[in-house]
Design a protein around this motif. Structure first.
Motif, short mmCIF file in Angstrom:
data_model
loop_
_atom_site.label_atom_id
_atom_site.label_comp_id
_atom_site.label_asym_id
_atom_site.label_seq_id
_atom_site.Cartn_x
_atom_site.Cartn_y
_atom_site.Cartn_z
N LEU A 88 -13.31 2.31 -2.39
CA LEU A 88 -12.14 1.99 -3.34
C LEU A 88 -10.72 2.44 -2.64
CD1 LEU A 88 -10.68 0.74 -5.70
CD2 LEU A 88 -11.21 3.07 -7.05
N LEU A 89 -10.96 3.75 -2.39
CA LEU A 89 -9.59 4.37 -1.78
C LEU A 89 -9.08 3.63 -0.39
CD1 LEU A 89 -10.03 8.09 -2.64
CD2 LEU A 89 -8.37 6.57 -3.68
N ASP A 90 -10.09 3.27 0.27
CA ASP A 90 -9.95 2.84 1.62
C ASP A 90 -9.34 1.48 1.60
OD1 ASP A 90 -10.37 2.99 4.65
OD2 ASP A 90 -11.55 0.96 4.09
N HIS B 182 -5.79 0.02 2.87
CA HIS B 182 -5.43 -1.01 3.57
C HIS B 182 -5.79 -2.30 3.07
CE1 HIS B 182 -7.26 2.75 5.99
NE2 HIS B 182 -6.54 2.08 6.76
N PRO B 183 -4.80 -2.84 2.72
CA PRO B 183 -4.47 -4.25 1.99
C PRO B 183 -5.37 -5.44 2.53
CG PRO B 183 -2.34 -3.35 2.25
CD PRO B 183 -3.24 -2.54 3.33
N GLU B 184 -5.65 -5.54 3.79
CA GLU B 184 -6.70 -6.34 4.50
C GLU B 184 -7.99 -6.19 4.11
OE1 GLU B 184 -6.50 -3.03 7.36
OE2 GLU B 184 -5.00 -3.89 5.88
N ARG B 185 -8.48 -5.11 3.62
CA ARG B 185 -9.72 -4.82 3.19
C ARG B 185 -9.90 -4.94 1.57
NH1 ARG B 185 -10.68 0.79 6.45
NH2 ARG B 185 -9.96 -0.01 8.42
N ASP B 186 -8.85 -5.40 0.84
CA ASP B 186 -8.65 -5.83 -0.39
C ASP B 186 -9.19 -7.10 -0.85
OD1 ASP B 186 -8.21 -5.88 -3.08
OD2 ASP B 186 -5.98 -5.29 -3.06
N GLU B 187 -10.28 -7.20 -1.10
CA GLU B 187 -10.80 -8.53 -1.42
C GLU B 187 -10.64 -9.02 -2.80
OE1 GLU B 187 -15.01 -8.04 -0.58
OE2 GLU B 187 -14.69 -7.71 1.55
N PRO C 195 0.96 -1.10 -0.06
CA PRO C 195 -0.10 -0.09 0.02
C PRO C 195 0.74 1.33 0.09
CG PRO C 195 0.08 -0.95 2.31
CD PRO C 195 0.79 -2.06 1.20
N PRO C 196 0.33 2.43 -0.29
CA PRO C 196 1.02 3.68 -0.29
C PRO C 196 1.62 4.06 1.16
CG PRO C 196 -1.40 4.17 -0.62
CD PRO C 196 -1.11 2.57 -0.94
N THR C 197 2.81 4.21 1.06
CA THR C 197 3.52 4.58 2.44
C THR C 197 3.71 6.11 2.60
OG1 THR C 197 5.61 4.44 1.20
CG2 THR C 197 4.94 2.34 2.45
N GLY C 198 3.72 7.02 1.82
CA GLY C 198 3.46 8.40 1.92
C GLY C 198 2.31 9.22 2.21
#
Length: 675
Positions: free
Chosen positions: A601-603, A607-612, A379-382
């Motif tokens: 979508l942005l959320d 948060h990769p754990e919500r990326d289904e 996920p984005p870190t900045g």
């Protein structure tokens, strides 16, 4: 006021000012009225400069209305002469007679220069244009100066002294100013004519047509090409060929690029591969007697059928991108010997479409140009999530689901910009608005929304702008002979007496350095509208955390990264039906035209754990692009070698039939053909 309206208003203002200037000049010449004559003439000259620099589209429109620059300039000078005659009366007509005669001589010289320049251009228009080939034997020379090739610009520059002199005479009454100005214009015209005339001498001409064709045949026999890339298209379509240059350069054998339009020689990106442009069909047929075995076609065009007539060459269609749109399984594809696709999904697409392409002729090669796309790194870190919105264009069939720009573009952009932690990269398709004016208008409105958002989010530019300038200068130096408008029919690349091996690698390194400097030079949160040649789409892929696009080949290419993506559904179908109709959307977040799903979508991106959909993307990547092992370039090379082998076998059978004795007759088919 919308941007499209501003452009229309600007053009209308220019047209009104130019018309008013000529109307005022006419009134001032007939009355006569010296101040009005000077002001109106100066105003029309200022508009001419503005048109040539910033409103070149208007120049074309005026030319179509039979009011081109030559007509306008002659009218301007004619009105000045009429004004002078009206001011001076009958007693000064004889004094002005030499000036009028000198002005007429100048225009006669202008016409003579134009006639000679046409003759020079014809002698310099060769039947074959090349790049990366030693063409010194053709006795090429640099093109004439720009002013001697463009009649409008030439008349404006060469005629400026005479117009200024006439104005000075109108203001002061002294004929010496007009005489001096006309003399200067005559001198410039004579110098131009003296520069052009020697170019018609036999010793200054390049090689003749037959000599060029004989030279080309000899070069083909010496180079012995095995595989080529064939391309024909418009100015905006060069990207379709450019994306295949690197895979072509990595093939075993001796590659060649075959073009049909002269301007495309300049639009082609830097490459070490020999390039030949054969505009005429008769010259194209010379490839039949060469060692060329395979031609790769990244697009269909009207001129494709011409080269398909060559029986000694095998032809394969690779397309410039794959998607679920109908254009990705065009019935024209059955005209090729083989169709090369990225993965199993495209094979299934052709089978379901039933357009005449047999499964045995479909070869899976992957997408070798996607090696430049970096894989998903989390996920984005900045502080910002970078979103790439890359919609496709409206297409030829009028299907509302082709592009999201018209119905959903503004909503999507506004929804993304509403999130303060989003940085937007907007990269519209180069052909947006070329068919449907609504798409072009929506594109302009989207750009204005992004600019307004940037004005509210003013950031501090990094101190690395100087490095970008250095990288830009270096890259421009290396690519000076490509991606620039042609100056003459004998392309500048032909003046290079020898190819430059290793140049493509040097350009690749310089491009990578430029891209790093470009992205580093931007404020961290500044939104970008990417429409220039640089940075390329794949560079935007590497910077983006999320893609928002339409049903297009952009999706398949982006899947190589494994990053999340979303597809705008403007087709009118329900989401389930949409996913069924367009399998490339099966691993995407489907967005409705109102862009209501953007926050969710942005959320999921943050948060990769919500990326289904991560597992679905990996599965879809395999279906669209094929396995990662063996690499795409290796599979692409094997497909080329297999088709080359088939071409050689076919040639052998043809030769055997031609040399076989005809039963019951004396001689062979070849003998009969020669007779």
């Amino acid at each position: 006021m919308r941007l499209v309206d501003r452009q229309t208003v600007a053009r209308a203002i220019v047209a009104v000012v130019l018309t008013a200037a000529f109307a005022a000049q006419t009134v001032a010449a007939l009355r006569p009225h010296v101040p009005l004559l000077i002001i109106s003439t100066a105003a029309s000259l200022a508009v001419e400069g503005f048109l040539s620099r910033w409103q070149r589209d208007m120049v074309t429109v005026l030319a179509k209305l039979h009011a081109d620059l030559t007509v306008r300039h002659v009218l301007r000078d004619l009105l000045l002469v009429v004004g002078l005659l009206r001011l001076g009366g009958q007693d000064r007509e004889t004094q002005y007679a030499p000036l009028v005669a000198g002005l007429l001589v100048f225009y006669a010289l202008h016409c003579a220069i134009q006639a000679v320049s046409v003759l020079v251009r014809r002698t310099r228009t060769l039947p074959v244009v090349t790049r990366n080939i030693d063409a010194s034997a053709l006795r090429l020379s640099p093109a004439p100066p720009v002013l001697l090739r463009r009649p409008g610009h030439r008349l404006l520059v060469f005629g400026l002294p005479s117009t200024a002199g006439l104005l000075a005479t109108a203001a002061s009454g002294a004929t010496e100013y007009a005489a001096l100005g006309i003399a200067l214009s005559l001198g410039l015209a004579l110098m131009g004519l003296c520069d052009l005339l020697p170019r018609l001498l036999p010793s200054r001409r390049p090689a003749g047509e037959q000599e060029v064709l004989d030279w080309f045949d000899a070069w083909l026999a010496e180079y012995r090409p095995t595989v080529g890339l064939y391309f024909s298209g418009g100015v905006s379509s060069a990207y379709q060929a450019n994306m295949w240059l690197e895979p072509l350069a990595g093939l075993d054998g001796r590659p060649l690029i075959v073009l049909r339009e002269r301007f495309m020689v300049h639009k082609l990106a830097p490459t070490d591969i020999p390039v030949v442009c054969l505009p005429r069909v008769a010259d194209l047929m010379r490839l039949e007697h060469s060692t060329l075995q395979v031609l790769i076609h990244p697009s269909n065009s009207g001129k494709t059928s011409q080269v398909l007539r060559i029986p000694t060459i095998k032809h394969t269609f690779v397309n410039h991108g794959e998607s679920d749109k109908l254009s990705s399984c065009n019935p024209y594809a059955k005209a090729y010997d083989e169709v090369w696709v990225a993965g199993p999904a495209a094979r299934e697409r052709y089978a379901l479409a039933e357009v005449g392409v047999e499964d045995k002729d479909v070869v899976e090669t992957g997408r070798p140009q996607l090696d430049a796309v970096r894989p998903y790194a989390g996920p984005p870190t900045g502080p910002y999530t970078t979103v790439l919105y890359a919609p496709t264009w409206e297409g030829w069939d009028g299907n509302p689901g082709n592009t999201s720009v018209i119905e959903a573009g503004e909503n999507l952009v506004r929804a993304l910009l509403a999130d303060p932690a989003v940085r937007l990269l907007y990269k519209p398709h180069p052909l947006t608005g070329s068919v449907d004016a609504r798409a072009g208008a929506a594109d302009l409105r989207i750009r204005e929304v992004i600019r307004a958002a940037n004005r509210e989010r003013a950031g501090q530019r990094p101190a690395r702008g100087g490095e970008l300038a250095l990288r830009t200068a270096e890259l421009d130096r290396l690519t000076a002979d490509s991606c620039r408008p042609g100056a003459d029919h004998v392309e500048r690349m032909m003046l290079q007496t020898a190819p430059r091996p290793g140049r493509a690698e040097e350009v690749a390194r310089a491009t990578a350095a430029w891209e790093e400097a470009f992205w580093a030079s931007l404020p961290e949160g500044e939104h970008q509208i990417v429409t220039a040649e640089r940075p390329v789409l794949y560079s935007c892929f590497n910077r983006a955390d999320l893609l928002v696009s339409d049903v297009s080949s952009v999706i398949g290419d982006f899947l190589a990264s494994g990053k999340p993506y979303a597809v705008a559904n403007t087709s009118g179908l329900a989401e389930d039906a949409f996913r069924t109709a367009f399998p490339t959307a099966s691993a995407a977040t489907v967005l409705t035209p109102d862009a209501a799903g953007v926050p969710r979508l942005l959320d999921a991106v943050r948060h990769p754990e919500r990326d289904e959909l991560r597992a679905a993307r990996a599965e879809l990547k395999l279906r669209l692009l094929g396995p990662a092992d063996p690499p795409s370039q290796m599979r692409f090379n094997k497909a080329v070698q297999d088709l080359c082998s088939a071409a050689r076998t076919h040639r052998g059978r043809m030769a055997a039939r031609l040399t076989a004795e005809i039963p019951g007759q004396r001689g062979t088919l070849l003998d009969r053909h020669r007779a």
